[in-house]
Write a protein that holds these residues in place. Sequence first.
Motif, PDB file in Angstrom:
ATOM      1  N   PHE A  90       0.819  -1.220   0.000  1.00  0.00           N
ATOM      2  CA  PHE A  90       0.000   0.000   0.000  1.00  0.00           C
ATOM      3  C   PHE A  90       0.847   1.262   0.000  1.00  0.00           C
ATOM      4  CE2 PHE A  90      -0.388  -0.287   4.732  1.00  0.00           C
ATOM      5  CZ  PHE A  90      -0.628  -1.624   4.956  1.00  0.00           C
ATOM      6  N   GLY A  91       1.982   1.124  -0.633  1.00  0.00           N
ATOM      7  CA  GLY A  91       2.751   2.315  -1.008  1.00  0.00           C
ATOM      8  C   GLY A  91       3.474   3.013   0.134  1.00  0.00           C
ATOM      9  N   ALA A  92       3.815   2.274   1.224  1.00  0.00           N
ATOM     10  CA  ALA A  92       4.512   2.916   2.341  1.00  0.00           C
ATOM     11  C   ALA A  92       5.742   2.090   2.724  1.00  0.00           C
ATOM     12  CB  ALA A  92       3.562   3.052   3.528  1.00  0.00           C
ATOM     13  N   ARG A  93       6.452   2.552   3.732  1.00  0.00           N
ATOM     14  CA  ARG A  93       7.607   1.826   4.255  1.00  0.00           C
ATOM     15  C   ARG A  93       7.315   1.468   5.708  1.00  0.00           C
ATOM     16  NH1 ARG A  93      12.535   0.714   1.679  1.00  0.00           N
ATOM     17  NH2 ARG A  93      13.787   1.812   3.230  1.00  0.00           N
ATOM     18  N   LEU A  94       7.803   0.312   6.126  1.00  0.00           N
ATOM     19  CA  LEU A  94       7.668  -0.065   7.529  1.00  0.00           C
ATOM     20  C   LEU A  94       8.784   0.622   8.307  1.00  0.00           C
ATOM     21  CD1 LEU A  94       5.874  -1.823   9.309  1.00  0.00           C
ATOM     22  CD2 LEU A  94       7.488  -3.682   9.003  1.00  0.00           C
ATOM     23  N   ARG A  95       8.418   1.280   9.395  1.00  0.00           N
ATOM     24  CA  ARG A  95       9.410   2.010  10.189  1.00  0.00           C
ATOM     25  C   ARG A  95       9.712   1.240  11.459  1.00  0.00           C
ATOM     26  NH1 ARG A  95       6.567   5.658   7.318  1.00  0.00           N
ATOM     27  NH2 ARG A  95       7.926   7.019   6.104  1.00  0.00           N
ATOM     28  N   LEU A  96      10.978   1.037  11.704  1.00  0.00           N
ATOM     29  CA  LEU A  96      11.397   0.286  12.884  1.00  0.00           C
ATOM     30  C   LEU A  96      12.156   1.210  13.819  1.00  0.00           C
ATOM     31  CD1 LEU A  96      12.902  -2.993  11.305  1.00  0.00           C
ATOM     32  CD2 LEU A  96      10.517  -2.514  11.928  1.00  0.00           C
ATOM     33  N   VAL A  97      11.907   1.047  15.123  1.00  0.00           N
ATOM     34  CA  VAL A  97      12.756   1.676  16.123  1.00  0.00           C
ATOM     35  C   VAL A  97      13.688   0.575  16.617  1.00  0.00           C
ATOM     36  CG1 VAL A  97      12.865   2.914  18.300  1.00  0.00           C
ATOM     37  CG2 VAL A  97      10.913   3.256  16.757  1.00  0.00           C
ATOM     38  N   ALA A  98      14.953   0.698  16.267  1.00  0.00           N
ATOM     39  CA  ALA A  98      15.931  -0.338  16.583  1.00  0.00           C
ATOM     40  C   ALA A  98      17.168   0.336  17.139  1.00  0.00           C
ATOM     41  CB  ALA A  98      16.269  -1.144  15.335  1.00  0.00           C
ATOM     42  N   ALA A  99      17.322   0.251  18.436  1.00  0.00           N
ATOM     43  CA  ALA A  99      18.432   0.948  19.068  1.00  0.00           C
ATOM     44  C   ALA A  99      19.511  -0.007  19.560  1.00  0.00           C
ATOM     45  CB  ALA A  99      17.915   1.788  20.232  1.00  0.00           C
ATOM     46  N   SER A 100      19.114  -1.222  19.948  1.00  0.00           N
ATOM     47  CA  SER A 100      20.098  -2.118  20.569  1.00  0.00           C
ATOM     48  C   SER A 100      20.741  -3.024  19.528  1.00  0.00           C
ATOM     49  CB  SER A 100      19.416  -2.980  21.634  1.00  0.00           C
ATOM     50  OG  SER A 100      18.572  -3.907  21.007  1.00  0.00           O
ATOM     51  N   ARG A 101      21.947  -3.485  19.847  1.00  0.00           N
ATOM     52  CA  ARG A 101      22.678  -4.384  18.959  1.00  0.00           C
ATOM     53  C   ARG A 101      21.906  -5.683  18.708  1.00  0.00           C
ATOM     54  NH1 ARG A 101      28.198  -4.241  18.143  1.00  0.00           N
ATOM     55  NH2 ARG A 101      28.249  -2.762  19.845  1.00  0.00           N
ATOM     56  N   ALA A 102      21.137  -6.133  19.715  1.00  0.00           N
ATOM     57  CA  ALA A 102      20.378  -7.378  19.560  1.00  0.00           C
ATOM     58  C   ALA A 102      19.421  -7.305  18.372  1.00  0.00           C
ATOM     59  CB  ALA A 102      19.580  -7.671  20.841  1.00  0.00           C
ATOM     60  N   VAL A 103      19.050  -6.093  17.978  1.00  0.00           N
ATOM     61  CA  VAL A 103      18.163  -5.913  16.826  1.00  0.00           C
ATOM     62  C   VAL A 103      18.927  -5.397  15.610  1.00  0.00           C
ATOM     63  CG1 VAL A 103      16.166  -4.645  15.946  1.00  0.00           C
ATOM     64  CG2 VAL A 103      16.145  -5.539  18.281  1.00  0.00           C
ATOM     65  N   THR A 104      19.799  -4.422  15.819  1.00  0.00           N
ATOM     66  CA  THR A 104      20.475  -3.819  14.658  1.00  0.00           C
ATOM     67  C   THR A 104      21.432  -4.798  13.985  1.00  0.00           C
ATOM     68  OG1 THR A 104      22.166  -2.877  16.117  1.00  0.00           O
ATOM     69  CG2 THR A 104      20.326  -1.460  15.524  1.00  0.00           C
ATOM     70  N   ARG A 105      22.101  -5.633  14.757  1.00  0.00           N
ATOM     71  CA  ARG A 105      23.073  -6.558  14.166  1.00  0.00           C
ATOM     72  C   ARG A 105      22.410  -7.589  13.229  1.00  0.00           C
ATOM     73  NH1 ARG A 105      28.075  -6.997  12.184  1.00  0.00           N
ATOM     74  NH2 ARG A 105      28.806  -9.142  12.287  1.00  0.00           N
ATOM     75  N   PRO A 106      21.329  -8.263  13.661  1.00  0.00           N
ATOM     76  CA  PRO A 106      20.662  -9.179  12.730  1.00  0.00           C
ATOM     77  C   PRO A 106      20.160  -8.483  11.463  1.00  0.00           C
ATOM     78  CG  PRO A 106      19.914  -9.603  14.951  1.00  0.00           C
ATOM     79  CD  PRO A 106      20.774  -8.375  15.025  1.00  0.00           C
ATOM     80  N   LEU A 107      19.637  -7.272  11.605  1.00  0.00           N
ATOM     81  CA  LEU A 107      19.152  -6.542  10.427  1.00  0.00           C
ATOM     82  C   LEU A 107      20.294  -6.238   9.477  1.00  0.00           C
ATOM     83  CD1 LEU A 107      16.706  -3.980  12.104  1.00  0.00           C
ATOM     84  CD2 LEU A 107      16.067  -5.882  10.615  1.00  0.00           C
TER      85      LEU A 107
END
Lengths: 148, 140
Positions: A90-107
């Motif tokens: 539907f023409g948008a982007r999913l926005r993530l709040v990712a501050a910790s390494r436990a999330v940013t590293r896998p991404l």
Amino acid sequence: MSEAVTPEPFGVGLPLDTQVSRPRAGSVLLEVDGEIDTLTAARLQAGLDEALDVARSEGSGVVVDLSGVTFLASSGLAVLIGGARRVAGFGARLRLVAASRAVTRPLQVTGADALFDTFDDVASALAAAALDVAPPPGVAPPSGEVGR
Amino acid sequence: MSDAETLDGMSTVEVRTSATAALIPTIRAVASDLAARADFDLDAISDLRMAVDEACATLVDAAEPTSVLQCRFLVRPERIRVHAEVEAAKADTVLSTDTFGWRVLQTLADEVEVLHEAATEGRRATVGIRLDKSAGDVPR
């Protein structure tokens, strides 16, 4: 005689809590807390589906707050990637709040970060999501806008 | 696992659990702890924790329901080798490596290998995964 309930000692894995809210007009926020793995990914899926259904029906932007997530496995990444695809539909982007390494590293290590807009804090993600808001079908554009 | 791997004087830790997804958080916590105390950098700790989770989840899916999940950590200077194994659900069980999870595992570990062992008398067929992770990014 009541039947004794013997719960599995580790039955449903570590806790994963999800909560959908509308912190401001035009944006839907899904807060996720806990560890996302093969056992808990289904709960992330359910929360994300709920948030995306609301966003779609209201024409709102979506923010997924992963600040409280302390582990993210491929099963959780797959759910997030599926959400990004659906939102792209539907023409948008999913926005993530990712501050910790436990999330940013896998991404980062999987290259999945290219599919999302990532923010350090909820406030800036919500501000960006509010810009997505499209008038619902059939509603006239605000006055002052140049028509066709 | 050969004697050479267990008797080389390096620190070895073995964790044995029921082959159930509910116990994988315990195993990945051990992986994370060992990597932290072996002076892995923060990204490498995170990668090993995730790789071990991925390997164990793959094996639990392929395991005979009453199987044990055996996970051995060989802590060496600058790297950790992990050898995880379960009894296979069927004699011809093969780990599928065409999944998203497997691609993630290959990305996270320096090396990863599938191990299948056929059944012998008195012993069921097993499936296993061996992975290696170094303490920090190899300079490119």
